[in-house]
Design an enzyme around this catalytic site. Structure first.
Site, mmCIF file in Angstrom:
data_model
loop_
_atom_site.group_PDB
_atom_site.id
_atom_site.type_symbol
_atom_site.label_atom_id
_atom_site.label_comp_id
_atom_site.label_asym_id
_atom_site.label_seq_id
_atom_site.Cartn_x
_atom_site.Cartn_y
_atom_site.Cartn_z
ATOM 1 N N LYS A 88 -34.014 -6.664 21.263
ATOM 2 C CA LYS A 88 -34.959 -7.208 22.248
ATOM 3 C C LYS A 88 -35.786 -6.101 22.884
ATOM 4 O O LYS A 88 -36.954 -6.284 23.177
ATOM 5 C CB LYS A 88 -34.200 -7.975 23.334
ATOM 6 N N ARG A 138 -23.328 -8.959 13.555
ATOM 7 C CA ARG A 138 -24.654 -9.435 13.900
ATOM 8 C C ARG A 138 -25.548 -9.434 12.677
ATOM 9 O O ARG A 138 -25.291 -8.748 11.693
ATOM 10 C CB ARG A 138 -25.256 -8.615 15.039
ATOM 11 N N GLU A 143 -29.238 -13.819 27.436
ATOM 12 C CA GLU A 143 -29.725 -13.243 28.680
ATOM 13 C C GLU A 143 -31.243 -13.468 28.703
ATOM 14 O O GLU A 143 -31.928 -13.138 27.728
ATOM 15 C CB GLU A 143 -29.403 -11.744 28.730
HETATM 16 P P1 ATP Z 1 -29.208 -7.574 25.095
HETATM 17 O O1 ATP Z 1 -29.087 -6.164 24.675
HETATM 18 O O2 ATP Z 1 -30.430 -7.857 25.878
HETATM 19 O O3 ATP Z 1 -27.952 -8.175 25.653
HETATM 20 P P2 ATP Z 1 -28.704 -9.298 22.856
HETATM 21 O O4 ATP Z 1 -29.428 -9.265 21.558
HETATM 22 O O5 ATP Z 1 -27.239 -9.105 22.899
HETATM 23 O O6 ATP Z 1 -29.492 -8.274 23.736
HETATM 24 P P3 ATP Z 1 -28.301 -11.750 24.292
HETATM 25 O O7 ATP Z 1 -29.322 -12.590 24.955
HETATM 26 O O8 ATP Z 1 -27.252 -11.156 25.131
HETATM 27 O O9 ATP Z 1 -29.113 -10.640 23.528
HETATM 28 O O10 ATP Z 1 -27.663 -12.531 23.076
HETATM 29 C C1 ATP Z 1 -27.203 -13.838 23.162
HETATM 30 C C2 ATP Z 1 -26.188 -14.077 22.081
HETATM 31 O O11 ATP Z 1 -26.773 -13.860 20.802
HETATM 32 C C3 ATP Z 1 -25.011 -13.140 22.199
HETATM 33 O O12 ATP Z 1 -23.834 -13.890 21.996
HETATM 34 C C4 ATP Z 1 -25.230 -12.152 21.098
HETATM 35 O O13 ATP Z 1 -24.019 -11.652 20.628
HETATM 36 C C5 ATP Z 1 -25.970 -12.978 20.048
HETATM 37 N N1 ATP Z 1 -26.821 -12.130 19.225
HETATM 38 C C6 ATP Z 1 -27.768 -11.279 19.651
HETATM 39 N N2 ATP Z 1 -28.326 -10.623 18.617
HETATM 40 C C7 ATP Z 1 -27.716 -11.069 17.498
HETATM 41 C C8 ATP Z 1 -27.844 -10.771 16.097
HETATM 42 N N3 ATP Z 1 -28.717 -9.882 15.657
HETATM 43 N N4 ATP Z 1 -27.038 -11.443 15.236
HETATM 44 C C9 ATP Z 1 -26.177 -12.358 15.680
HETATM 45 N N5 ATP Z 1 -26.003 -12.685 16.968
HETATM 46 C C10 ATP Z 1 -26.765 -12.059 17.881
#
Ligand code: ATP
Ligand code: MG
Length: 569
Positions: A269, A259, A33
């Site tokens: 984020k 994660r 996102e």
């Molecule tokens: P938000 O709360 O803004 O959605 P987010 O960390 O989930 O935050 P995204 O941009 O939606 O951010 O994440 C993109 C992809 O990265 C998603 O598939 C998410 O599952 C993965 N992702 C995010 N944080 C992690 C992490 N700490 N470890 C592994 N994968 C992650």
């Protein structure tokens, strides 16, 4: 991805799907996102998604999940694209955007209404919460649940046209208010947001929810394995329900993995944004940030990040990985690849009284001790040079074991150069040490000194002839708390007040004046450093500034019972 490594559970699933023929070609996607910069946690997801596609001869898409116009921006889109590319991955075709599918998603919302599987609800947000029930109690049906398809279509049209105020109406799936899974209790599909979008402009006044958008986007793109983090496991039944109730062109499957959480930092984020907005750091690309942009500016290489990510378990549980493990991969990569250079961080002048006046000799130093193919460089050697203040002592009582550096009245070898002896010191009016008067032991370039002269050790130096002044930023971990996120305290309480110490007036060998940003050197005996890529006024214009990527060795205390994954010099 290492083919000798044991398979993780997703690899088992993919191999099974390919063997059974249910999947012909693997299609994965990385779906960020654009509401912030990518961080090290995202790198795990990127390496996994692109890595699986590569390993199984498939493709991976880069798709922006841009369904929340209020928090998203073009700046974030561009930064994310640059970061994925920098990590070394190439997505299939063009960059994709959820916003490109808004028409199709809307058509599917209409489809659900016509099938009696969605309705426009006018409960207030508080009422919605109340009707939803709890983990132990079923929810209650909304009074708007039995609206006719015609009425629902007209209301959705009014929502779309901007005639409805935000918060007054939502479109909900009509599933089961008594479901044990709260995500199936008539989840929201569309909400009113009378707000322009960074790509679709003012065209829409309604935006799809993550749940309504994600699976359908996967289907449009023919994604076969939609890999996300564990918090979405409870959403999977909804993901499946939507795909099963819509005329989608493909049937993706969602799989969840744990994660990446890293000690001594945060990977949320929202919290990273707070660090930037409150000025705890100097932007998203501050070298202390766990963002890819920050790591890049700090001199960490994509190869180190990929090696670290590949070393992580892909499991169905969340865990906290020790920062030391990441740092191990950073050091290993830099130890193998970083060219060596000399830079004196706290200069102390040394004058060699017996060096012939005006003579400057050219020395050749290897760029890497184990890799002759990296060549060598020329360094001048003359009567005046700089050594580090910490490498000199007037205390002759210091044992050779305690202090393997230069001591008044004793000898030391200058790296790649001669053996010298400290004969006397010069002090300024305040009594502070300002210069060491020394003598060179002749014929010791690349040769042992005569019997009876035993240098205490080897220290680094820079000749006055070609020294360039620079500033050096010594970065430490941004947090001194091992788990700044843990508990319900304020994560900012764990911020390390000494995470940045700036030294000025450092003396670097002249070659470093031409260093390109993001190329990391080993400053011998000091650590790994790269020239800062930021040439704005944060540092007085174009001053030569080096960022410490990482110290040579891990000096941080080890948590009990853990063993460092490896060290090298
Ligand atoms: P938000 O709360 O803004 O959605 P987010 O960390 O989930 O935050 P995204 O941009 O939606 O951010 O994440 C993109 C992809 O990265 C998603 O598939 C998410 O599952 C993965 N992702 C995010 N944080 C992690 C992490 N700490 N470890 C592994 N994968 C992650
Ligand atoms: Mg997310």
């Amino acid at each position: 991805m290492d083919s000798d490594k044991p398979r993780n559970f997703i690899q088992h699933i993919i191999e099974n799907d390919l063997a059974e023929g249910t999947v012909k070609q693997v299609v994965t996607r990385f779906p960020p996102e654009p509401n912030g910069y990518l961080h090290i946690g995202h790198a795990k997801s990127i390496c996994l998604n692109f890595g699986l596609a590569e390993q199984y001869g498939g493709v991976c898409n880069l798709r922006f999940d841009d369904t929340n116009p209020e928090t998203e921006s073009e700046e974030f889109v561009n930064a994310i694209i640059a970061d994925v590319r920098w990590l070394g991955f190439q997505w299939d075709g063009e960059v994709r955007y959820a916003s490109d599918y808004f028409e199709q998603l809307h058509a599917w919302a209409v489809h659900l209404i016509q099938a009696g599987k969605a309705y426009v609800c006018e409960l207030t947000p508080d009422q919605m919460r109340e009707y939803r029930g709890t983990l132990t109690e079923p929810g209650r049906d909304s009074p708007f649940r039995e609206r006719s398809a015609a009425e629902n279509l007209a209301l959705l049209e009014a929502m779309r046209a901007g005639e409805i105020e935000e918060g007054k109406m939502v479109l909900r799936a009509r599933i089961d208010m008594a479901s044990p899974n709260i995500n199936l209790r008539d989840p929201v599909l569309y909400r009113v947001k009378r707000m322009a979008h960074h790509r679709s402009g003012a065209r829409w006044n309604i935006y799809p929810s993550y749940d309504f958008a994600h699976g359908q986007e996967d289907a449009i793109e023919g994604v076969t394995h939609s890999i996300c983090t564990l918090e979405f496991a409870d959403h999977r039944p909804l993901y499946d329900w939507l795909l099963d109730n819509l005329p989608v062109p493909a049937r993706p499957r969602q799989y969840e993995f744990g994660r990446l959480n890293l000690s001594y930092t945060v990977t949320s984020k929202r919290k990273l944004k707070q660090l930037v907005e409150e000025g705890h750091v100097d932007g998203w690309d501050d070298p202390r940030m766990p963002t890819l942009a920050g790591l890049r500016r700090r001199g960490v290489t994509p190869a180190a990040i990929r090696a670290f990510c590949d070393s992580l378990a892909v499991a169905k549980t969340d865990g906290v990985v020790d920062m030391g493990q990441f740092e191990h991969f950073i050091r290993q990569d830099l130890n193998d690849n970083a060219p060596r250079a000399l830079c004196v961080l706290r200069p102390l002048k040394v004058t060699l009284g017996n060096w012939p006046a005006g003579k400057v000799e050219t020395l050749h130093l290897a760029n890497h001790p184990q890799r002759p193919e990296l060549g060598s460089r020329e360094l001048p050697f003359g009567a005046t040079l700089y050594i580090d203040r910490d490498d000199f002592s007037t205390d002759a009582a210091l044992s050779r074991k305690q202090f393997k550096r230069l001591v008044l009245g004793d000898w030391v070898r200058l790296r790649g150069a001669y053996v010298i002896r400290a004969d006397d010191v010069v002090r300024d009016a305040s009594g502070a040490l300002s210069e060491v008067l020394a003598s060179v032991v002749p014929d010791t370039l690349g040769a042992d000194p005569p019997a009876g002269i035993k240098p205490r050790g080897v220290i680094h130096w820079v000749a006055a002839e070609n020294a360039v002044d620079c500033a050096v930023r010594l970065y430490e971990r941004l947090f001194s708390a091992p788990e700044p996120d843990a508990g319900d305290g304020d994560f900012r309480a764990g911020i390390n007040p000494d995470s940045l110490v700036t030294l000025t007036g450092c003396k670097a060998e002249a070659n470093l004046g031409r260093a390109a940003p993001e190329v990391t050197f080993q400053f011998e005996r000091e650590g790994y450093f790269c020239r800062d890529s930021f040439c704005g006024d944060r540092d007085n214009g174009n001053r030569l500034v080096f960022n410490r990527t990482i110290a040579l060795r891990d000096a941080s205390p080890k948590p009990a019972g853990t063993k460092p994954p490896g060290t090298e010099g």
